[in-house]
Enzyme design. Sequence first.
Site, PDB file in Angstrom:
ATOM      1  N   TYR A   1       8.482 -38.151  30.738  1.00 26.25           N
ATOM      2  CA  TYR A   1       9.899 -38.454  30.377  1.00 26.25           C
ATOM      3  C   TYR A   1      10.268 -39.962  30.401  1.00 26.25           C
ATOM      4  O   TYR A   1       9.086 -40.861  31.162  1.00 26.25           O
ATOM      5  CB  TYR A   1      11.057 -37.783  30.581  1.00 26.25           C
ATOM      6  CG  TYR A   1      12.062 -36.434  29.877  1.00 26.25           C
ATOM      7  CD1 TYR A   1      12.358 -36.751  29.197  1.00 26.25           C
ATOM      8  CD2 TYR A   1      10.742 -35.158  30.306  1.00 26.25           C
ATOM      9  CE1 TYR A   1      13.557 -35.477  28.321  1.00 26.25           C
ATOM     10  CE2 TYR A   1      11.961 -34.337  29.803  1.00 26.25           C
ATOM     11  CZ  TYR A   1      12.534 -34.460  29.119  1.00 26.25           C
ATOM     12  OH  TYR A   1      12.975 -33.604  29.098  1.00 26.25           O
TER      13      TYR A   1
ATOM     14  N   ASP B   1      20.046 -32.592  26.512  1.00 29.06           N
ATOM     15  CA  ASP B   1      21.063 -32.475  26.424  1.00 29.06           C
ATOM     16  C   ASP B   1      22.339 -33.429  25.135  1.00 29.06           C
ATOM     17  O   ASP B   1      21.171 -34.726  24.985  1.00 29.06           O
ATOM     18  CB  ASP B   1      21.553 -33.462  27.250  1.00 29.06           C
ATOM     19  CG  ASP B   1      21.412 -31.747  28.384  1.00 29.06           C
ATOM     20  OD1 ASP B   1      21.615 -30.676  28.130  1.00 29.06           O
ATOM     21  OD2 ASP B   1      21.017 -32.122  30.265  1.00 29.06           O
TER      22      ASP B   1
ATOM     23  N   ARG C   1      17.146 -36.445  35.417  1.00 27.20           N
ATOM     24  CA  ARG C   1      18.814 -37.923  35.485  1.00 27.20           C
ATOM     25  C   ARG C   1      19.507 -37.277  36.818  1.00 27.20           C
ATOM     26  O   ARG C   1      19.727 -38.159  37.692  1.00 27.20           O
ATOM     27  CB  ARG C   1      20.013 -36.581  34.698  1.00 27.20           C
ATOM     28  CG  ARG C   1      19.397 -37.463  33.056  1.00 27.20           C
ATOM     29  CD  ARG C   1      19.988 -37.326  32.147  1.00 27.20           C
ATOM     30  NE  ARG C   1      21.936 -37.066  32.466  1.00 27.20           N
ATOM     31  CZ  ARG C   1      22.537 -36.682  31.567  1.00 27.20           C
ATOM     32  NH1 ARG C   1      22.418 -35.548  30.998  1.00 27.20           N
ATOM     33  NH2 ARG C   1      24.285 -36.686  32.400  1.00 27.20           N
TER      34      ARG C   1
ATOM     35  N   ARG D   1      15.275 -28.634  25.403  1.00 29.15           N
ATOM     36  CA  ARG D   1      15.922 -29.148  24.805  1.00 29.15           C
ATOM     37  C   ARG D   1      16.432 -30.293  24.952  1.00 29.15           C
ATOM     38  O   ARG D   1      15.851 -30.355  26.457  1.00 29.15           O
ATOM     39  CB  ARG D   1      17.978 -27.899  25.676  1.00 29.15           C
ATOM     40  CG  ARG D   1      17.490 -26.803  25.073  1.00 29.15           C
ATOM     41  CD  ARG D   1      18.528 -26.127  25.797  1.00 29.15           C
ATOM     42  NE  ARG D   1      18.007 -24.252  25.537  1.00 29.15           N
ATOM     43  CZ  ARG D   1      18.527 -23.013  25.972  1.00 29.15           C
ATOM     44  NH1 ARG D   1      19.217 -23.453  26.485  1.00 29.15           N
ATOM     45  NH2 ARG D   1      18.442 -22.315  25.843  1.00 29.15           N
TER      46      ARG D   1
END
Lengths: 247, 247
Positions: free
Chosen positions: A110, A52, A199, A50
Site C-alpha cells: 500500500y 474502502d 490509515r 476490499r
Amino acid sequence: MRYCAIIAYDGTDFFGFQRQKEQRTVQGELEKTLYRLNGKKEVTVHGSGRTDAGVHARGQVIHFDLLHARPVEKLRFALDTQTPDDISVPYLYEVPDDFHCRYQPHEKVYRYYVDLNRSRDPFLRRYAAHFPYELDIEKMKAGAQQLIGTHDFTSFCATGTSVEDKVRTIYDIQIEKDVIKNQLIFTYYGNGFLYKMVRLITGTLLRLGNGRLDDSIEEILERKDQTQVLWAAPPEGLFLEEVKYQK
Amino acid sequence: MRYCAIIAYDGTDFFGFQRQKEQRTVQGELEKTLYRLNGKKEVTVHGSGRTDAGVHARGQVIHFDLLHARPVEKLRFALDTQTPDDISVPYLYEVPDDFHCRYQPHEKVYRYYVDLNRSRDPFLRRYAAHFPYELDIEKMKAGAQQLIGTHDFTSFCATGTSVEDKVRTIYDIQIEKDVIKNQLIFTYYGNGFLYKMVRLITGTLLRLGNGRLDDSIEEILERKDQTQVLWAAPPEGLFLEEVKYQK
C-alpha cells in the site's frame, strides 16, 4: 475457465470495492460489464480484499469464472474499454481453477500520499491527504520501525470487522519525501492489513511527527485496544499498489 | 490597491477561464469569492490569458483591485480556502497600479501530457490525452524544430478569434518521455500563443510521429491557412505552467 486480472481504479467516485445495493462500487461495475459480455448471465467477481470508499488501487487483483473460454487479449480489451473510465484493466490472465485471489497466500503493498503544500494542490486533492503542518520525519521513521514485524495489531484495527485473528506481519515501512511535488509518501509491505489499519497507522505516524501523540507507538500497540481514539488518515491518500502471490 | 496572484486550477469541471453567464468558470468563481470578501462589492479579475474548457493551470497569473489595502497573507489565505477545491491560490503580492497581467510583456510556458499506456491510466484520464499508438519521437523532435522561432502561426490558429496579428515567437519546444508513468511530455516556451495553438501543434506533432501527416510541418506553416483541417489534441492534457514577466 478462471480468469485473473490486475485492475486500477480511481476510488473517488466509488463507495468502495464491495458490491452494495444502489451504490456505485468497483465490484458492482465489473459485474455489470461482465454480465453484458457473458450473454446476460451473472458473473461473480472476487477481489484480493476490499478497499474502502475513496481508496484507490493501481494493482488490485480480481478473479472470476466464465463457462466458455475466451481469447485473453479480446476479453481484457473488452473489460478495459467497457468498464467506466475510472476503472482500467491493464492485465488479464488464464489461471488454474484452484487459484483464489483472496485465499491464496499473498503480500500486499500500500502507498499513502500526503500533500505538504501550504496551499492544497488541486491536482493532488483527489489523490493525497492535505497536511500542511510541521513534521519531524526522523521521528516518524523511528516510530514506523516499532511497527515492523509480527504483532497483534488490534490497536490499529477499526471496529466493525468480524476478523478474529489480528496478528499480521509488516515487512517494511518506507517514508520518503518527493521534494518536487512536496509530498510525503509512505509505503507499507505486509502479509495482510486489517480494517483501516494502513490509515490508522498513517494518521498515528503523522500525529507523532507533528508532536501531537501522547503515547509511544509501542504503548499503543501493546494495549491491544480497539477502542483507543486513533486518527485514521483520510481515504483519498491511500492506494493499493500491488498484490504479490507466492509461486 | 492592486493585487496579483499566482493560481492553480484543475480545469476538468470548468467551462474555461473566462466569465460566462450560467456556466462555472475560473474567473466567475474568483469574482464570486472576491465579492464576498470585499463587502459585497463587485471585483473584476483579469487573467494573463484565457484557458479553454478542460484546460488546467499550475501557474496562471491574475490581478484585481481592492479599494482598501489588506494584509497580503490574510487575503491570500482567504482566497485560497474560500474558492472551490479545484482552485488554489498559493501566492499573492501587492503590485504597482500600472501592472497588468495581460498587457505587460510576458513569456508563457505550457505543458502537454500524453498517456502512452495501452490501457488508459485512470489517474491520468483527467490530466493527459490517451494516445496508445506508435510514435517516432525523433521525427517529432525534428518537426518541432521547424516551429521554433518567429513565424506567422495562422495555420495553427483555430477560427473564431479576432486577433489580427498572428506572428508569435516560440523559444523552445521540448519533448520528453517519462518512462515510469509511460507519458510523453511536451513543453512549449513562447511569447504568446494563439487560440488553440498549443493543442493544434501537439495534435499535428502526434500525427507526424504516428506517420499520419501528409504534409511537412514547414508546408503547413507556410500555407498560412486557418481552414486546414488539423487535429487539436484534447484539452485535458494541457497545462498553463508559468507566466514570466520581464523586470
